[in-house]
Design a protein around this motif. Structure first.
Motif, PDB file in Angstrom:
ATOM      1  N   ALA A   1       0.858  -1.186   0.000  1.00 36.72           N
ATOM      2  CA  ALA A   1       0.000   0.000   0.000  1.00 36.72           C
ATOM      3  C   ALA A   1       0.891   1.230   0.000  1.00 36.72           C
TER       4      ALA A   1
ATOM      5  N   LEU B   1       1.062   5.145   0.979  1.00 34.99           N
ATOM      6  CA  LEU B   1       0.373   5.999   1.941  1.00 34.99           C
ATOM      7  C   LEU B   1       0.395   7.474   1.562  1.00 34.99           C
TER       8      LEU B   1
ATOM      9  N   THR C   1      -6.596   6.783   5.771  1.00 38.82           N
ATOM     10  CA  THR C   1      -6.446   5.439   6.324  1.00 38.82           C
ATOM     11  C   THR C   1      -7.579   4.531   5.876  1.00 38.82           C
TER      12      THR C   1
ATOM     13  N   THR D   1      -6.739   3.136   2.456  1.00 36.66           N
ATOM     14  CA  THR D   1      -5.659   2.148   2.516  1.00 36.66           C
ATOM     15  C   THR D   1      -6.158   0.832   3.081  1.00 36.66           C
TER      16      THR D   1
ATOM     17  N   LEU E   1       4.386  -0.859   3.517  1.00 38.06           N
ATOM     18  CA  LEU E   1       3.700   0.431   3.536  1.00 38.06           C
ATOM     19  C   LEU E   1       4.675   1.488   3.048  1.00 38.06           C
TER      20      LEU E   1
END
Length: 685
Positions: A90, A92, A102, A105, A143
Motif C-alpha cells: 500500500a 500511503l 487510512t 488504505t 507500507l
C-alpha cells in the motif's frame, strides 16, 4: 542548438548495455534489516511489557530519490517466502504529496486479502476488520511513503508473526520498537554498477575515474544516477566525463537530483518538455498514451513514443497494461516547471482535455459491456439530467474502441484506482464541475454494468459522495436528492438504518426544493422503509400513506399498487389485519388493472396469509387457490409450491389431512425437497 540536435538518438544504446537492474548494492542495509526481525524489542530490554503482541515494524528512512522504495521492495522479495500469509502493498502518500486516508488504505488491503469491505464503513471499522483478517496469518505488509506514525499505527496487525516494512522520509515517532535503517547514497562500486548497466561497459572501462566522479556528482543517489545514465544512453557520442562536468558546473544548491533532472529536461525537444511538464496533472501519478495525448494535445502514437523515450531516460517507470508511473521524487520538480512554464488557462485546458478523454473511454467501455443500454435520467441514476453514456450515441473513434466486453472489463478493473482518483481530482478542482459530473456518471454506470450494483457498492458509495459534493456546491437540488437516495440505499443495505433515515429525510428536503415529485415520492417511501426496518410500524405506515397519497394524486398506478402492498405488510406486522386486508385487496386490484399477473398472484398470497392470521381459514383457503391459479398462469413455480404448502397447512387446521398430503405432494413435484421454495415473500420485497 536546434530541437533536432537535442532529441535523443533512437536505436543507439550500446550492444553490451543490459537492462537496468532493479536493485544494486545496499548489502549492509539488507543484512541489518534481516537481523532486526529477530532482535529483542526495546520494550523487553527496558523491562516493560507491551500492551498486546503486535507486528514488528522495520523502517527504511531516506530522502526521495535515495532508493528507499527499491530497498524495501528487494527486502520484501527476499523475505516473502518466510511469510506464507502473503505480501500486501500500500502507498500511503499520493504522487502529488497528499496523504492517503487510512480508510482507503485499509479498504485496498482488505480487497487484496479477498475480504468484504462494506460500503461507507469508516476508518475504525475497516482497520478493525483488517486486523481481524490478519489475525493468525503470517503476512508481510509493505507500507510505502508514510507521512508519519499516525498513518502506520492503525494498520499494524495485532499479531507478532506478521512483519511490517515501512518507508518514510523521517522517523515514525510514536511507534515502539522501530529502528530506522537510514539511507544515504550508494557506495561508489554500486553506483558505477548501476551506471554501467544503463550505458554499457565501454565508456566506463575507457575512463573509470570519470564514472566515479559522476557517481560523486550524483551523491550516489539512485534516481540521479538513473537520470544521468539515461541521458548518456540516449547520447552515445557523449563521454562520461562531459556529463560529470556539466553537473559540476550547475549551481550546487539545486542538489544532485535536481541537477541531473535539469540535464535531462533541457536536452528534450520543446514538445517533449511540455508533455513532461504536464504529467503531474495525471491522476495517481499514472499515465498512459491516452492520458499523455490528451494532456499535450497530440496524437496517441506521438504520446506513446514520447512516453517510451521518457522511460528510457528514467523520467517515468513502465508499469502493467501500458501504464507508466511518475517517480514521486520528480513530482516537486515537475510541478515547479508547470507553474513557471504554463499559464493557468493552459493548465486548466489540459486538465479538461484529459477528463474529456476519460469520459469518452468510459462511454466506449460501457457501450461494449452493455451494448443495448438506453439513456436514462431517473432519480436512481447517478446524475439526473446528465445523459447516460452508451445507448444510441455515435460510435467512438477507432483509437477509443475496445475489441470486446472482456477487454473493456479488464481495462476498467486495471484502471479503476486511476479513474476514481481522476473523479476525486475533478471534483476537488471546483472549476470543471460539468466534466466532473459527466465523469462520475460514466464511471458509476460502467461499474454497475460490469460488476453489478452489489459487487461495486464500495466504489459506488464514494462516487455518490462526490456527486453530493458537487450538487451541494452548485445548488443542484435534484442531483443532491439523487445522491442522498443512493447513499441512503447503500447505508440501508449495510445495516446503518439510522444513517439511511437521515439521508432519506435530507433527500426529501432536496426533492421538495427541486419541485420533483418523483424524488419526493421515492424519499417518502424510503423513509417509511427505514422506519419499517426499525420496527416503528406507526411511522412506517404514516410515510407509506404520504407516498401513496402523492401517487394517487398523480395517477401512478404501478406505484399505487406497490405502496398499497407495503402498507399491507406494515399493518400485518402491527397486527391490524382489517387494514392489512384492505390494502392487499387494493394492491391486487391495482395489479389486475396493470395486467401484472405475477404481482396480483403475490398480492393474493399475502391476502391469504393475513386471512389465516385473522382466524378466517375458509377465506384463506379460497384466496390461496385463486393465487395458485394466477401463479400457474404466470409460470412462477416457486410461488406455486409455496402456496401449495400453505394450502396444505390450512387444510390440516381444517381437519382434512388427506387433501393436505395431496397438496404437499404437488409442492414436492414442483420444486423437489428444497425448503427455500416454501418461503413466500411479501410484495413489498
Amino acid at each position: 542548438m536546434t530541437d533536432e540536435a537535442l532529441e535523443p538518438d533512437r536505436g543507439t544504446v550500446p550492444a553490451d548495455a543490459a537492462a537496468p537492474p532493479a536493485f544494486v548494492g545496499r548489502r549492509r542495509e539488507l543484512k541489518e534489516l534481516r537481523e532486526d526481525i529477530a532482535r529483542t524489542g526495546l520494550d523487553t530490554l527496558s523491562g516493560r511489557k507491551a500492551k498486546a503482541p503486535r507486528a514488528r515494524v522495520l523502517l527504511v528512512a531516506g530522502r526521495p530519490g535515495s532508493g528507499r522504495t527499491a530497498l524495501a521492495e528487494e527486502f520484501a522479495r527476499q523475505t516473502a517466502p518466510d511469510y506464507p500469509g502473503g505480501l500486501l502493498r500500500a502507498r500511503l502518500t499520493t504522487s502529488g504529496g497528499e496523504r492517503v486516508p487510512t480508510e482507503r488504505t485499509a479498504r485496498e488491503l482488505l480487497e487484496a486479502l479477498g475480504e468484504p469491505t462494506p460500503p461507507g464503513a469508516d476508518g475504525d471499522e475497516l482497520t478493525s476488520a483488517l486486523r481481524a483478517a490478519l489475525a493468525g496469518r503470517r503476512a508481510l505488509l509493505l507500507l510505502d511513503d508514510a507521512a508519519d506514525a499516525e498513518q502506520v499505527d492503525p494498520l499494524l496487525p495485532d499479531d507478532s508473526d506478521c512483519l511490517v516494512v515501512a518507508t518514510a522520509e523521517g522517523p515514525l515517532t510514536g511507534i515502539p520498537d522501530v529502528r530506522p535503517c537510514t539511507l544515504g547514497g550508494l557506495d561508489t562500486p554500486a553506483a558505477v554498477e548501476l551506471l554501467t548497466a544503463r550505458i554499457g561497459s565501454v565508456r566506463v572501462t575507457v575512463d573509470p575515474r570519470a564514472a566515479e566522479t559522476l557517481a560523486e556528482e550524483c551523491a550516489g543517489q539512485p534516481a540521479a544516477l538513473a537520470l544521468a545514465g539515461g541521458w548518456l544512453a540516449a547520447h552515445p557520442k557523449a563521454s562520461v566525463a562531459d556529463v560529470a562536468k556539466q553537473l559540476h558546473d550547475m549551481p550546487a544548491e539545486r542538489g544532485a537530483l535536481a541537477r541531473a533532472f535539469r540535464l535531462v529536461y533541457e536536452s528534450l525537444p520543446a514538445p517533449a518538455q511540455r508533455t513532461l511538464r504536464l504529467l503531474p496533472l495525471a491522476p495517481a501519478g499514472a499515465v498512459d498514451a491516452h492520458t499523455a495525448s490528451a494532456l499535450a494535445g497530440c496524437s496517441i502514437a506521438a504520446a506513446q513514443s514520447t512516453l517510451e523515450d521518457f522511460a528510457a531516460l528514467a523520467l517515468v517507470r513502465p508499469a502493467a497494461d501500458g501504464q507508466y508511473l511518475l517517480p514521486g521524487c520528480l513530482v516537486p520538480l515537475l510541478r515547479a516547471l508547470l507553474e513557471t512554464g504554463e499559464r493557468p488557462a493552459e493548465v486548466q485546458l489540459a486538465r479538461a482535455r484529459m477528463l474529456e478523454r476519460t469520459v469518452r473511454l468510459l462511454q466506449s467501455c460501457l457501450a461494449v459491456i452493455e451494448p443495448d443500454g438506453e439513456e436514462s435520467e431517473v432519480i436512481g441514476s447517478p446524475l439526473p439530467g446528465v445523459p447516460a453514456p452508451g445507448g444510441r450515441s455515435a460510435a467512438p473513434p477507432r483509437a477509443l474502441r475496445f475489441p470486446d466486453a472482456r477487454a473493456a472489463g479488464a481495462w476498467l478493473d486495471g484502471r479503476l484506482p486511476v479513474l476514481t482518483a481522476a473523479a476525486r481530482l475533478a471534483v476537488a478542482d471546483g472549476e470543471l464541475d460539468t466534466l466532473a459530473r459527466r465523469l462520475v456518471a460514466a464511471l458509476v454506470r460502467a461499474l454497475a454494468a460490469h460488476r453489478g450494483t452489489d459487487a461495486a457498492a464500495p466504489e459506488l458509495y464514494g462516487l455518490h459522495g462526490l456527486v453530493l459534493d458537487v450538487a451541494e456546491r452548485r445548488g443542484l437540488h435534484r442531483e443532491r436528492a439523487a445522491a442522498l437516495l443512493n447513499l441512503g440505499d447503500l447505508d440501508h443495505d449495510t445495516g446503518r438504518t439510522r444513517a439511511a433515515l437521515d439521508r432519506y429525510r435530507a433527500a426529501l428536503d432536496a426533492g421538495r426544493a427541486a419541485n420533483d415529485p418523483y424524488a419526493t415520492g421515492r424519499a417518502m417511501e424510503s423513509v417509511g422503509g427505514a422506519y419499517q426496518e426499525l420496527g416503528d410500524w406507526h411511522r412506517a405506515a404514516d410515510w407509506f400513506g404520504r407516498a401513496l397519497a402523492q401517487s394517487l394524486s398523480r395517477g401512478e398506478r404501478a406505484d399505487e399498487a406497490r405502496l398499497n402492498g407495503r402498507l399491507g405488510s406494515v399493518h400485518t406486522y402491527a397486527g391490524r389485519y382489517g387494514e392489512a386486508l384492505r390494502c392487499w385487496r387494493s394492491a391486487a386490484a391495482g395489479y389486475r388493472k396493470l395486467a401484472d399477473v405475477p404481482g396480483r398472484a403475490r398480492a393474493l398470497s399475502e391476502m391469504a396469509r393475513v386471512q389465516e392470521y385473522a382466524g378466517r381459514p375458509e377465506e384463506s383457503l379460497h384466496t390461496c387457490r385463486a393465487a395458485i391459479d394466477l401463479a400457474r398462469e404466470a409460470g412462477d413455480q416457486r410461488l406455486q409450491a409455496a402456496l401449495q404448502v400453505r394450502l396444505a397447512d390450512t387444510l390440516d387446521r381444517l381437519g382434512d389431512p388427506a387433501a393436505a398430503r395431496l397438496h404437499r405432494a404437488a409442492a414436492d413435484r414442483l420444486l423437489g425437497d428444497d425448503p427455500a421454495a416454501c418461503e413466500i415473500r411479501s410484495a413489498s420485497g
